[in-house]
Design an enzyme around this catalytic site. Structure first.
Site, PDB file in Angstrom:
ATOM      1  N   LYS A  34      44.357 -61.618 -22.040  1.00  0.00           N
ATOM      2  CA  LYS A  34      45.745 -61.723 -21.550  1.00  0.00           C
ATOM      3  C   LYS A  34      46.251 -63.162 -21.671  1.00  0.00           C
ATOM      4  CE  LYS A  34      46.760 -62.409 -16.958  1.00  0.00           C
ATOM      5  NZ  LYS A  34      47.701 -63.492 -16.641  1.00  0.00           N
ATOM      6  N   ASN A  35      45.445 -64.112 -21.181  1.00  0.00           N
ATOM      7  CA  ASN A  35      45.967 -65.473 -21.109  1.00  0.00           C
ATOM      8  C   ASN A  35      46.085 -66.136 -22.480  1.00  0.00           C
ATOM      9  OD1 ASN A  35      46.436 -65.203 -18.428  1.00  0.00           O
ATOM     10  ND2 ASN A  35      44.580 -66.260 -17.758  1.00  0.00           N
ATOM     11  N   ARG A  69      54.198 -65.864 -15.244  1.00  0.00           N
ATOM     12  CA  ARG A  69      54.155 -67.315 -15.303  1.00  0.00           C
ATOM     13  C   ARG A  69      54.319 -67.807 -16.746  1.00  0.00           C
ATOM     14  NH1 ARG A  69      54.767 -70.522 -11.706  1.00  0.00           N
ATOM     15  NH2 ARG A  69      54.153 -72.633 -12.154  1.00  0.00           N
ATOM     16  N   CYS A 109      51.975 -64.718 -10.394  1.00  0.00           N
ATOM     17  CA  CYS A 109      51.276 -64.501  -9.123  1.00  0.00           C
ATOM     18  C   CYS A 109      51.505 -65.678  -8.184  1.00  0.00           C
ATOM     19  CB  CYS A 109      49.770 -64.393  -9.360  1.00  0.00           C
ATOM     20  SG  CYS A 109      49.262 -62.881 -10.143  1.00  0.00           S
ATOM     21  N   ARG A 128      52.501 -73.817  -7.567  1.00  0.00           N
ATOM     22  CA  ARG A 128      52.086 -73.890  -8.981  1.00  0.00           C
ATOM     23  C   ARG A 128      53.124 -74.710  -9.741  1.00  0.00           C
ATOM     24  NH1 ARG A 128      50.363 -68.055 -11.183  1.00  0.00           N
ATOM     25  NH2 ARG A 128      49.287 -69.286 -12.747  1.00  0.00           N
ATOM     26  N   ILE A 176      55.053 -77.275 -12.406  1.00  0.00           N
ATOM     27  CA  ILE A 176      54.973 -77.425 -13.866  1.00  0.00           C
ATOM     28  C   ILE A 176      55.352 -78.857 -14.271  1.00  0.00           C
ATOM     29  CG2 ILE A 176      55.307 -74.971 -14.406  1.00  0.00           C
ATOM     30  CD1 ILE A 176      58.200 -75.692 -15.251  1.00  0.00           C
ATOM     31  N   ASP A 232      39.826 -67.351 -11.559  1.00  0.00           N
ATOM     32  CA  ASP A 232      40.293 -65.957 -11.686  1.00  0.00           C
ATOM     33  C   ASP A 232      39.200 -64.950 -11.328  1.00  0.00           C
ATOM     34  OD1 ASP A 232      42.646 -67.046 -12.571  1.00  0.00           O
ATOM     35  OD2 ASP A 232      42.228 -66.709 -14.694  1.00  0.00           O
ATOM     36  N   ILE A 235      40.868 -75.022  -7.399  1.00  0.00           N
ATOM     37  CA  ILE A 235      42.056 -74.978  -8.273  1.00  0.00           C
ATOM     38  C   ILE A 235      43.298 -74.549  -7.473  1.00  0.00           C
ATOM     39  CG2 ILE A 235      42.999 -74.115 -10.475  1.00  0.00           C
ATOM     40  CD1 ILE A 235      40.302 -75.356 -11.021  1.00  0.00           C
ATOM     41  N   ARG A 256      49.727 -55.842 -14.722  1.00  0.00           N
ATOM     42  CA  ARG A 256      50.152 -57.028 -15.482  1.00  0.00           C
ATOM     43  C   ARG A 256      49.006 -57.575 -16.324  1.00  0.00           C
ATOM     44  NH1 ARG A 256      51.695 -61.711 -12.312  1.00  0.00           N
ATOM     45  NH2 ARG A 256      51.276 -62.485 -14.386  1.00  0.00           N
TER      46      ARG A 256
HETATM   47  N1  EPU Z   1      49.007 -78.126 -12.040  1.00  0.00           N
HETATM   48  C1  EPU Z   1      49.807 -79.161 -11.662  1.00  0.00           C
HETATM   49  N2  EPU Z   1      50.910 -79.455 -12.435  1.00  0.00           N
HETATM   50  C2  EPU Z   1      51.213 -78.760 -13.551  1.00  0.00           C
HETATM   51  C3  EPU Z   1      50.392 -77.689 -13.935  1.00  0.00           C
HETATM   52  C4  EPU Z   1      49.281 -77.390 -13.146  1.00  0.00           C
HETATM   53  O1  EPU Z   1      49.560 -79.809 -10.653  1.00  0.00           O
HETATM   54  O2  EPU Z   1      52.207 -79.080 -14.200  1.00  0.00           O
HETATM   55  C5  EPU Z   1      47.818 -77.775 -11.238  1.00  0.00           C
HETATM   56  C6  EPU Z   1      47.895 -76.375 -10.633  1.00  0.00           C
HETATM   57  O3  EPU Z   1      48.616 -76.357  -9.431  1.00  0.00           O
HETATM   58  C7  EPU Z   1      46.434 -76.019 -10.467  1.00  0.00           C
HETATM   59  C8  EPU Z   1      45.773 -76.727 -11.651  1.00  0.00           C
HETATM   60  O4  EPU Z   1      46.703 -77.705 -12.096  1.00  0.00           O
HETATM   61  O5  EPU Z   1      45.937 -76.558  -9.270  1.00  0.00           O
HETATM   62  C9  EPU Z   1      45.398 -75.841 -12.800  1.00  0.00           C
HETATM   63  O6  EPU Z   1      46.522 -75.070 -13.191  1.00  0.00           O
HETATM   64  P1  EPU Z   1      46.772 -74.623 -14.703  1.00  0.00           P
HETATM   65  O7  EPU Z   1      48.015 -75.252 -15.206  1.00  0.00           O
HETATM   66  O8  EPU Z   1      45.516 -74.804 -15.481  1.00  0.00           O
HETATM   67  O9  EPU Z   1      47.070 -73.078 -14.502  1.00  0.00           O
HETATM   68  P2  EPU Z   1      48.072 -72.194 -15.321  1.00  0.00           P
HETATM   69  O10 EPU Z   1      48.112 -72.637 -16.736  1.00  0.00           O
HETATM   70  O11 EPU Z   1      49.350 -72.051 -14.577  1.00  0.00           O
HETATM   71  C10 EPU Z   1      46.250 -70.535 -16.133  1.00  0.00           C
HETATM   72  C11 EPU Z   1      46.059 -69.045 -16.063  1.00  0.00           C
HETATM   73  C12 EPU Z   1      45.702 -68.643 -14.648  1.00  0.00           C
HETATM   74  C13 EPU Z   1      44.435 -69.390 -14.217  1.00  0.00           C
HETATM   75  C14 EPU Z   1      44.648 -70.907 -14.378  1.00  0.00           C
HETATM   76  C15 EPU Z   1      43.412 -71.717 -14.067  1.00  0.00           C
HETATM   77  C16 EPU Z   1      47.605 -68.278 -17.723  1.00  0.00           C
HETATM   78  C17 EPU Z   1      48.867 -67.560 -18.046  1.00  0.00           C
HETATM   79  N3  EPU Z   1      47.305 -68.401 -16.453  1.00  0.00           N
HETATM   80  O12 EPU Z   1      47.321 -70.822 -15.248  1.00  0.00           O
HETATM   81  O13 EPU Z   1      45.435 -67.262 -14.689  1.00  0.00           O
HETATM   82  O14 EPU Z   1      44.141 -69.091 -12.878  1.00  0.00           O
HETATM   83  O15 EPU Z   1      45.051 -71.190 -15.723  1.00  0.00           O
HETATM   84  O16 EPU Z   1      42.387 -71.359 -14.928  1.00  0.00           O
HETATM   85  O17 EPU Z   1      46.884 -68.691 -18.614  1.00  0.00           O
HETATM   86  C18 EPU Z   1      45.294 -65.085 -13.867  1.00  0.00           C
HETATM   87  O18 EPU Z   1      45.038 -64.734 -15.026  1.00  0.00           O
HETATM   88  O19 EPU Z   1      45.162 -64.339 -12.857  1.00  0.00           O
HETATM   89  C19 EPU Z   1      45.773 -66.455 -13.643  1.00  0.00           C
HETATM   90  C20 EPU Z   1      46.413 -66.821 -12.548  1.00  0.00           C
END
Ligand code: EPU
Length: 421
Positions: free
Chosen positions: A23-24, A94, A118, A123, A125, A306, A328, A398
């Protein structure tokens, strides 16, 4: 009419189950496909999940031609138009934010509303936006929409304060057409990033170092189409491993890359789960009792956040006290209140849970508050005495491709029924 999943617990699992495409990865490859300037992109192994449907809606809003047949998706971006993305589909997941990087990269301008997904606590960006700014873009947030524009994107060095998966991929997408060289330092190393970089490279992008903490991207002027097969979903595979560990007699999990699951496999071994790890399969046999273990979630290759939620359910069946620390997403513990309703003994503190086991779980009405909470509750339902009803299953749909059908094939008694029936 909305549906719930009902599970009659304590039926042993037997047989084989095939893991779907990641998925990711898929949710990044679909936006990446719009970067092609002259040909179609064909993606094989696309999972049958609602997040893909939402992204297809967005592709159609962008006037891409999309053909979907079984698990193959063909995206033709030749006549696409860079319109603002402000529909409900953006908010359903997301990963709609990957259109920010892709459209900014291709058109030097993108407008879209805040992505959803979720709720796992905050979270932000900010790192994605910081990356776009470092490439020369300006970012404004007006009336709920991001407006990101650049006269020209110019390669730069970007250090990520946190090794974010999303920021790493988004910056890669924005940088493929930037002039000169972009370096992402402290990049995330997840296998999904390698798969996205592989597809872009085969389209003609010049990306080095994906899978390490330093990724370099030399900008190019055009990208071709490509045919690309998605890697197996390591989180879905891990979820099925945990389910099998909980209640298998003899289960073969197919289409798996064991190397992507080393942290989980070693924890399951420590717990006493019997596994035979093959090249692209893992066989799980009935155990003689499970032992408590401690885990701490970490970026890849550490223990995946996850999988923390489904593993917590399994730990309720282990002898002794287990400690789960979440580094995380400090608030990723909504499943615990639901597991309490089924009889689990879990104490919550800031960013950690202590689980005492084994406890007998009993069927109850529980709610999936997010995707992996839903998976944790299905694990619980498979183990529990009596019938478990899981509500809000749209979260599960999802990210898990026909999970109920696949588990039924293994002998689980699990079915969807209309809510309130
Ligand atoms: N973070 C920041 N600033 C940012 C981005 C992230 O502080 O601009 C922080 C987050 O708050 C978190 C950490 O960095 O504490 C890691 O977040 P990351 O950006 O790696 O997460 P993501 O890209 O939003 C993806 C997966 C998630 C998975 C996380 C961690 C996708 C679409 N989502 O999220 O998957 O938990 O990486 O491995 O790839 C799921 O599949 O259930 C899911 C939530």
């Amino acid at each position: 009419m909305s549906e719930v999943i009902k599970i009659e617990g304590q039926h042993k699992l037997n047989g084989s189950i095939k893991v779907s495409g990641s998925k990711n990865t898929t949710v990044a490859l679909i936006p990446a496909a719009v970067l092609s300037t002259r040909e179609k992109v064909t993606i094989y192994g696309v999972p049958y999940i609602d997040d893909v449907d939402s992204l297809i809606e967005l592709l159609e809003e962008l006037n891409c031609e999309v053909t979907q047949q079984d698990d193959t998706l063909i995206i033709d971006p030749i006549n696409m138009k860079n319109v603002p993305l402000v529909s409900k589909a953006v908010n359903k997941l997301r990963a709609s934010y990957y259109f920010m990087g892709a459209l900014l990269g291709k058109y030097k301008e993108v407008q879209m509303m805040m992505p959803g997904g979720c709720y796992l606590g905050p979270r932000p960006i900010d790192l994605h936006l910081k990356g776009f700014e470092a490439l020369g873009a300006t970012v404004k947030f007006e009336n709920g929409n991001y407006i990101i524009k650049a006269e020209q994107l110019i390669g730069n060095k970007i250090y990520l304060d946190v090794s974010s998966v999303g920021a790493t991929i988004n910056i890669m997408l924005a940088a493929v057409y930037a002039t000169g060289k972009t370096t992402i330092e402290n990049a995330a190393k997840e296998p999904e990033i390698i798969d996205v970089a592989n597809m872009l490279t085969r389209m003609g992008a010049q990306i080095r170092g994906a899978g390490t903490s330093v990724i370099t991207i030399e900008g190019v002027e055009t990208l071709n189409g490509v045919q690309h097969e998605i890697i197996p979903d390591r989180i879905v595979a891990g979820t099925y491993l945990i389910m099998a560990a909980a209640i298998a007699e003899d289960v073969l999990i197919e289409n798996i890359i064991p190397h992507h699951l080393e942290a989980l496999i070693s924890k399951l071994e420590e717990m006493g789960v019997k596994m035979e790890v093959g090249v692209d399969t893992i066989r799980v046999k009935e155990h003689n009792g499970l032992e408590a273990v401690d885990i701490q979630t970490q970026p890849y290759p550490g223990f995946a956040t996850d999988l923390q939620q489904p593993l917590t359910t399994l730990l309720t069946q282990a002898q002794g006290q287990s400690l789960v620390k979440e580094t995380i997403y400090a608030e990723r513990f909504k499943h615990v209140q639901e597991l309490h309703r089924m009889g689990a003994s879990i104490q919550l503190a800031t960013a950690q849970a202590t689980i005492n086991g084994p406890t007998e779980l009993s069927g109850n009405l529980v709610t999936a508050t997010d995707l992996r909470c839903g998976a944790a509750l299905i694990v619980a339902g498979l183990i529990a005495k009596g019938t478990t009803t899981v509500d809000n299953i749209y979260h599960i749909d999802r990210g898990y491709d026909r999970i109920d059908e696949k588990l039924r094939d293994l002998g689980a008694v699990i079915y969807r029924v209309p809510k309130d029936s």
